[in-house]
Design a protein around this motif. Sequence first.
Motif, PDB file in Angstrom:
ATOM      1  N   LEU A  15      -5.796  -5.860   1.899  1.00 19.19           N
ATOM      2  CA  LEU A  15      -5.765  -4.822   0.864  1.00 19.19           C
ATOM      3  C   LEU A  15      -7.170  -4.489   0.376  1.00 19.19           C
ATOM      4  CD1 LEU A  15      -2.683  -6.173  -1.118  1.00 19.19           C
ATOM      5  CD2 LEU A  15      -2.739  -4.110   0.297  1.00 19.19           C
ATOM      6  N   VAL A  68      -7.875  -0.773  -1.498  1.00 19.10           N
ATOM      7  CA  VAL A  68      -6.856  -0.568  -2.523  1.00 19.10           C
ATOM      8  C   VAL A  68      -6.791  -1.713  -3.529  1.00 19.10           C
ATOM      9  CG1 VAL A  68      -5.424   0.907  -1.074  1.00 19.10           C
ATOM     10  CG2 VAL A  68      -5.034  -1.554  -1.071  1.00 19.10           C
ATOM     11  N   GLU A 124       0.824  -1.210   0.000  1.00 15.80           N
ATOM     12  CA  GLU A 124       0.000   0.000   0.000  1.00 15.80           C
ATOM     13  C   GLU A 124       0.858   1.259   0.000  1.00 15.80           C
ATOM     14  OE1 GLU A 124      -3.708   2.088   2.447  1.00 15.80           O
ATOM     15  OE2 GLU A 124      -2.675   0.341   3.311  1.00 15.80           O
ATOM     16  N   ARG A 175      -8.862  -2.346   2.965  1.00 15.08           N
ATOM     17  CA  ARG A 175      -8.347  -0.977   2.940  1.00 15.08           C
ATOM     18  C   ARG A 175      -8.792  -0.214   1.691  1.00 15.08           C
ATOM     19  NH1 ARG A 175      -2.005  -1.900   4.854  1.00 15.08           N
ATOM     20  NH2 ARG A 175      -2.469  -3.241   6.661  1.00 15.08           N
ATOM     21  N   ARG A 188       0.572   4.019  -2.910  1.00 17.39           N
ATOM     22  CA  ARG A 188       0.084   5.367  -2.613  1.00 17.39           C
ATOM     23  C   ARG A 188       1.160   6.432  -2.846  1.00 17.39           C
ATOM     24  NH1 ARG A 188      -4.891   5.612  -0.544  1.00 17.39           N
ATOM     25  NH2 ARG A 188      -5.788   3.792   0.517  1.00 17.39           N
TER      26      ARG A 188
END
Length: 446
Positions: free
Chosen positions: A407, A412, A374, A410, A378
Amino acid sequence: MSDLILNAAVLGVGMHLGAWRHRPESPTSYVDLDFYREIARLAEDGRLHAIFLADTLAVSEENFERPNLGAMDPTTVLGALAAVTKHVGLVATATTSYSEPYNLARRIASLDHLSRGRAAWNIVTTFIPDVAANFSKAPLPPHAERYARAEEFVDIVTALWDSWEDGALVGDKASGLFADRARVHPVNHDGNFFAVRGPSTLPRSPQGRPILFQAGSSEQGRTFAARVADAIFAVQNTLPAAIAFRDDLRQRAEGFGRDPNSLKILPGLLPIIGGTEEEAQKRKKDLDELAGDAELRKLASRVGVAVSELDLDKPLPIDRIKANDRFNSSRGFQAAAVELATSGNLTVREILYRNGGGHPQVVGTPEQVADFIESWHRAGAADGFNVMIDEYPSGLRAFVGEVVPLLQKRGVFQKEYRGTTLRENLGLEKSNDTVRTQEQRRSNYA
């Protein structure tokens, strides 16, 4: 934010060189179709974008000490997996140095039709010198020549894929018109390395044309990738270097008139996962002990020095590495290892702990692996990752069962596939290129 791309890279029975001794399954799994079927099922259950098969054309890197990391022909294996999957992409590695454009274009197009638009070709130029002896008496060509051949090779392949326009296959039984010949075009290529008349034997791909992956990191490789690739299998070991690499490739793509968002940068990542940090470290330690000095020898080969020049408790001999003007292997792997060593002032032992066969290695819990993925995503360092599973199937089972849900939670990573083709699932538009003239193709690599 749910555009993260994750592929499962398949190299032998696992990326870690000790995997074949650590896993309870048979060492010969890598030639067993059931082995690949289980990987495909796990990848699709985890909503991974693709299965990425490596390839190799010589035994020298493994030297009969462990399963070859790319022994099976990728298109053959993936053709079998097309029948037992519906969504996951199928990425086949094949070299431009020791293949012919017409045959390779046909093989990848066949895989794409059989999978209903899920095929991709990972373009490599071959950097292992021993491969050359399996094809002729000539030595491995220099780096620049390998890329010059690759430029021309890829232009021919894409021209063959484009030689049938959309709608050229009519199939009208009433009128008796099978194909509209006016919409099928010869390639008529006559270049420095190849002469190919064409057209292809197969109609246009369900996704316009199969996806193109490319793994070059040298100056010539980056320019090539920015011009032709849909996805880049990147070799980057530090966050700043990965951000700079992605920015550079996107800028180069714009220079070719491409949308920078159409180029997906996917570094390799080797996760070694445990329920706790201690469990992960034990798994890593056990794997390392079973591999012996194999990782050390691989590092020496990748940076271009003798094993005897690497002291585990000293830094890399950077001056010796830079002075080797006869180095003819992967410059991407070499540069990534040097960057990792110098940015952190690491010893060889520390490099081996953090560098998984040339790629960043995360030894830890599912949460720590998810944090790494992540954070890089990001930060703009990666559109996703080619996940270099340490050991199959247990490593993929842990990744899919424990990292992927984190993931997804979250926000993403995808919970469902976006479309039916790999191009759709990667967030890329269907290729609608018209047939190009030979002069237009030659201008790309002349």
